[in-house]
Write a protein that holds these residues in place. Structure first.
Motif, short mmCIF file in Angstrom:
data_model
loop_
_atom_site.label_atom_id
_atom_site.label_comp_id
_atom_site.label_asym_id
_atom_site.label_seq_id
_atom_site.Cartn_x
_atom_site.Cartn_y
_atom_site.Cartn_z
N UNK A 163 42.88 93.47 -7.25
CA UNK A 163 42.17 92.30 -6.72
C UNK A 163 41.13 92.73 -5.69
N UNK A 164 41.44 93.71 -4.86
CA UNK A 164 40.45 94.22 -3.89
C UNK A 164 39.23 94.80 -4.61
N UNK A 165 39.47 95.58 -5.67
CA UNK A 165 38.35 96.14 -6.45
C UNK A 165 37.51 95.02 -7.05
N UNK A 166 38.14 93.98 -7.50
CA UNK A 166 37.44 92.84 -8.08
C UNK A 166 36.53 92.19 -7.03
N UNK A 167 37.03 92.04 -5.81
CA UNK A 167 36.26 91.41 -4.74
C UNK A 167 35.08 92.30 -4.31
N UNK A 168 35.28 93.61 -4.40
CA UNK A 168 34.22 94.54 -3.99
C UNK A 168 33.09 94.60 -5.00
#
Length: 173
Positions: A163-168
């Protein structure tokens, strides 16, 4: 829509609908399915029998009462069993897409998902997470919050990292 990850028990989530990783027969079973039927009580099974006398095919979804759960609805999906050769990723992503469509049908605005097919059905964990996150993100829906519930901390860490990678690096839709 906000997608979030939590560590916990899907049967204790305070959401409008919880997603059950069911088997084709729709009569309860092990894992998430057994936990939801146990915590939700006999009304869920009775509703399954009445609404789905022939069960559901792989990749499909349908709803029942939430019984004694905090959730008003249980959205049952039948994930593919990777261990027996059901390796079509489209069946897995269909579970997430159809669950969101059913959530819209019943008016649910908050929903909790397990990682469908990633347990006893043996879908490879990294791809199971990617399929969940990508499909939830890309499916048009009125759902406001989609929660991915990880049973243990290691799985939660993998989902949260994805999810963090998606937000980045958000994708234009």
């Amino acid at each position: 829509m906000r997608i979030e990850a939590v560590v916990g028990d899907i049967t204790r989530q305070r959401v409008d609908a919880v997603v059950n990783a069911a088997n084709r027969g729709m009569r309860g079973g092990g894992g998430v399915d057994g936990a939801i039927h146990s915590a939700g009580g006999p009304d869920i099974l009775a509703d399954c029998v009445e609404r789905f006398p022939d069960g559901l095919p792989t990749g499909e979804a349908g709803w029942t009462t939430g019984g004694r759960l905090h959730a008003q609805w249980v959205i049952h999906v039948v994930g593919p069993n990777y261990n027996v050769g059901e390796t079509d990723r489209g069946l897995l992503t269909s579970c997430y897409r159809r669950a969101l469509e059913v959530a819209d049908e019943v008016g649910a605005r908050t929903i909790a998902f397990p990682l469908i097919s990633a347990g006893i059905f043996g879908w490879p964990m990294d791809d199971a997470i990617d399929a969940a996150v990508e499909t939830i993100r890309d499916t048009p829906t009125e759902v406001e919050v989609a929660r991915i519930v990880a049973f243990g901390r290691p799985t939660y860490e993998l989902v949260a990292a994805r999810l963090r990678r998606l937000q980045e690096s958000p994708v234009d839709r």
